[in-house]
Design an enzyme around this catalytic site. Structure first.
Site, short mmCIF file in Angstrom:
data_model
loop_
_atom_site.label_atom_id
_atom_site.label_comp_id
_atom_site.label_asym_id
_atom_site.label_seq_id
_atom_site.Cartn_x
_atom_site.Cartn_y
_atom_site.Cartn_z
N ASN A 106 -7.87 26.70 33.66
CA ASN A 106 -6.37 26.40 34.28
C ASN A 106 -6.44 25.06 34.25
O ASN A 106 -7.45 24.79 34.39
CB ASN A 106 -6.08 27.69 34.94
CG ASN A 106 -5.43 27.55 35.69
OD1 ASN A 106 -4.30 27.60 35.80
ND2 ASN A 106 -4.90 26.86 37.75
N HIS A 108 -4.12 23.00 37.34
CA HIS A 108 -3.50 23.20 38.83
C HIS A 108 -3.54 21.55 39.02
O HIS A 108 -4.21 20.65 39.15
CB HIS A 108 -5.14 23.34 39.34
CG HIS A 108 -4.51 24.29 40.81
ND1 HIS A 108 -3.93 24.75 41.33
CD2 HIS A 108 -5.13 23.66 41.78
CE1 HIS A 108 -3.35 25.27 42.93
NE2 HIS A 108 -3.77 24.50 43.02
N SER A 135 -6.74 18.80 37.92
CA SER A 135 -7.53 19.48 37.85
C SER A 135 -7.81 21.30 36.66
O SER A 135 -7.08 21.58 36.20
CB SER A 135 -8.76 19.94 39.35
OG SER A 135 -8.50 19.30 40.24
N ASP A 144 -7.70 29.72 41.96
CA ASP A 144 -8.20 28.61 41.78
C ASP A 144 -9.39 27.72 42.36
O ASP A 144 -9.50 26.52 42.79
CB ASP A 144 -7.34 27.48 42.41
CG ASP A 144 -5.37 27.91 42.16
OD1 ASP A 144 -5.21 28.70 40.75
OD2 ASP A 144 -5.04 28.38 43.03
C1 GAR Z 1 2.20 22.32 36.05
O1 GAR Z 1 2.24 21.52 36.89
C2 GAR Z 1 0.70 23.02 36.44
O2 GAR Z 1 -0.37 22.06 36.69
C3 GAR Z 1 1.54 23.73 37.34
O3 GAR Z 1 2.59 24.66 37.34
C4 GAR Z 1 3.15 23.92 36.44
C5 GAR Z 1 3.57 23.89 34.59
O4 GAR Z 1 4.50 22.97 34.21
N1 GAR Z 1 0.80 25.41 37.57
C6 GAR Z 1 0.13 25.89 39.14
O5 GAR Z 1 1.18 25.54 39.17
C7 GAR Z 1 -0.29 26.73 38.85
N2 GAR Z 1 -0.78 27.38 39.88
P1 GAR Z 1 4.42 23.40 32.24
O6 GAR Z 1 5.45 25.01 32.88
O7 GAR Z 1 5.32 22.75 32.10
O8 GAR Z 1 2.93 23.33 32.02
#
Ligand code: GAR
Length: 209
Positions: A106, A108, A135, A144
């Protein structure tokens, strides 16, 4: 090449970063399936335009275990060996997590173990942190919380808002995620990793008389 299933819920920019990195000639993985728990996720349209197989199924009204069993079947049918969560905003069942343990990662948007969960950038700014970041970690049963495989630090600027900070962290995410996924996939196929596996299996055998 190792076949990867990417799970998204929205924009899918990390999925795109993984996909475009996979088109580099030396990349050890390929994207076999992009799945979304939101049929309207913009990332699905991008994956389709790029001729990647997609699977979309809304999760509302479904039991978590039932949903995940269907998802698992799709991943297996696509010959997936690794799962990459990329902005996947749905908790996975214990059965699913256990099934993919060690092969599911994942991304994060914080320097874990700081700021698990949501609103990571607002919380970092609130705390007065001067450094934020992202991360990549192995997925375990706790949210997480799995072993961190890689991180990138991003400076906090005076006047940053959660949105301006998120935009810079996202650039770092797009660099970090493909590299760490490639490392993970390569680790499993390296000769010394295979030797470790043979030793592990040998140790698990009952001792010879
Ligand atoms: C990203 O910033 C990712 O790190 C975060 O959501 C966004 C998704 O963007 N993930 C989380 O917060 C997971 N808990 P994306 O759809 O453009 O990749």
């Amino acid at each position: 090449k190792a076949r990867v299933g990417v799970l998204i819920s929205g924009r899918g920019s990390n999925m795109a970063a993984l996909l475009y990195a996979s088109r580099q000639p030396d990349c050890p993985y390929e994207i076999a399936l992009v799945a979304s728990n939101d049929p309207d996720a913009p990332g699905l349209a991008l994956a389709q335009a790029e001729r990647i197989s997609t699977f979309a199924l809304g999760h509302k009204g479904m039991k978590r275990a039932d949903y995940d069993a269907i998802l698992n079947r799709e991943l297996e049918a696509a010959g997936v060996r690794y799962v990459a969560l990329a902005g996947h905003m749905r908790i996975l069942s214990a059965e699913f997590v256990e099934k993919w343990a060690g092969r599911m990662v994942n991304i994060h948007p914080s320097l874990l173990p700081k700021y698990k969960g949501l609103d990571t950038h607002a919380r970092a700014l609130e705390a007065g942190d001067r450094v934020a970041g992202c991360s990549v970690h192995l997925v375990t049963l706790e949210l997480d919380d799995g072993p961190v495989l890689g991180q990138t630090e991003v400076a906090v600027l005076d006047g940053d808002t959660p949105a301006t900070l998120a935009a810079r962290v996202l650039i770092a995410e797009h660099q970090l995620y493909p590299r760490i996924l490639a490392d993970l996939v390569t680790r499993e196929t390296r000769p010394d990793a295979l030797l470790d596996k043979v030793r592990e299996l040998a140790l698990a055998l009952p001792a010879a008389e």
